[in-house]
Design an enzyme around this catalytic site. Sequence first.
Site, short mmCIF file in Angstrom:
data_model
loop_
_atom_site.label_atom_id
_atom_site.label_comp_id
_atom_site.label_asym_id
_atom_site.label_seq_id
_atom_site.Cartn_x
_atom_site.Cartn_y
_atom_site.Cartn_z
N ARG A 192 11.34 -1.15 10.64
CA ARG A 192 10.29 -0.90 11.63
C ARG A 192 10.39 -1.87 12.78
NH1 ARG A 192 4.66 -0.10 8.53
NH2 ARG A 192 4.00 -1.24 10.38
N ARG B 100 -0.43 -8.65 13.75
CA ARG B 100 -0.96 -7.68 12.78
C ARG B 100 -1.83 -8.37 11.74
NH1 ARG B 100 4.59 -5.44 11.19
NH2 ARG B 100 3.57 -4.18 9.60
N ARG C 52 11.89 -5.98 4.65
CA ARG C 52 11.61 -4.57 4.34
C ARG C 52 12.49 -3.58 5.10
NH1 ARG C 52 5.46 -2.49 4.87
NH2 ARG C 52 5.59 -2.95 7.08
N ARG D 64 -9.49 0.68 9.18
CA ARG D 64 -9.12 -0.69 9.51
C ARG D 64 -10.22 -1.41 10.28
NH1 ARG D 64 -3.18 0.32 9.39
NH2 ARG D 64 -2.04 -1.58 9.71
N LYS E 9 0.84 -1.21 0.00
CA LYS E 9 0.00 0.00 0.00
C LYS E 9 0.87 1.26 0.00
CE LYS E 9 -2.18 -1.05 3.91
NZ LYS E 9 -1.55 -2.33 4.32
P1 AMP Z 1 0.87 0.43 9.40
O1 AMP Z 1 2.04 1.32 9.18
O2 AMP Z 1 -0.32 0.84 8.59
O3 AMP Z 1 1.22 -1.02 9.21
O4 AMP Z 1 0.43 0.60 10.93
C1 AMP Z 1 1.31 0.28 11.99
C2 AMP Z 1 0.53 0.12 13.28
O5 AMP Z 1 -0.12 1.35 13.62
C3 AMP Z 1 -0.57 -0.91 13.25
O6 AMP Z 1 -0.10 -2.23 13.51
C4 AMP Z 1 -1.49 -0.40 14.36
O7 AMP Z 1 -0.95 -0.68 15.64
C5 AMP Z 1 -1.40 1.10 14.16
N1 AMP Z 1 -2.42 1.60 13.19
C6 AMP Z 1 -2.18 2.19 11.99
N2 AMP Z 1 -3.32 2.55 11.38
C7 AMP Z 1 -4.34 2.17 12.22
C8 AMP Z 1 -5.74 2.25 12.14
N3 AMP Z 1 -6.37 2.78 11.07
N4 AMP Z 1 -6.46 1.76 13.19
C9 AMP Z 1 -5.85 1.23 14.27
N5 AMP Z 1 -4.52 1.11 14.40
C10 AMP Z 1 -3.75 1.58 13.38
#
Ligand code: AMP
Length: 214
Positions: A160, A171, A126, A87, A13
Amino acid sequence: MNIILLGPPGAGKGTQARMLVDERNMIQLSTGDMLREAKDSGTEMGKIVADVMARGDLVTDEIVIGLIREKLDGDKAGGFIFDGFPRTLAQADALGELLQSAGETLDAVIEMEVDDAALVARITARSTCGDCGEVYNDQTKPWPADGKCANCGGTNQKRRADDNEDSLKQRLMEYYKKTSPLIGYYYAKGQLTKVNGLGEISEVKAAIDEALAG
Ligand code: AMP
């Protein structure tokens, strides 16, 4: 044009969103990036979300909806790309209301389909440039041997904290339990387009361009 990129962690994404930003002057709204920024700068909210993110759990709807609400008031440029948001069904409902009250529409939801084995391989390989956000993969697009980001020349290669196997399992579980119902939600609204996320970056991009043109 406002669009959602929907898919599990590692679906690509962020990579695709960056290209849409460059080519279409769109604005990428990644709640994950916003939360990591809050955590790194040590704000109160950042402290609250740090443990939740490290475990791979979702942070509360209230927090992420608040983050998105703030951004929708600002510059709209070529439209928004929602990356990693919504989400949950509650977030999807909230986004619909926020867009409506801003006089905006949701024009497409692109579901990026990738199988689980590919996700694990992608995520554990990554890294990103800490300066410009360029995404690298140890196998398919390694960090340049001269130590400098190919995009900006920065030397700050980052991995990360939650790109490890335990967090990733959680996740993925969160994705299947709480986020995958959004596929049916947007399908029922007639807004969903599926794209094969397994191909080369350029092939996936072409499929997204086609979906947005139609
Ligand atoms: P991402 O970078 O999108 O993989 O997000 C990393 C982490 O941030 C996720 O594993 C969640 O802990 C938190 N997170 C990001 N976006 C959301 C969302 N829309 N709702 C809830 N938690 C989020």
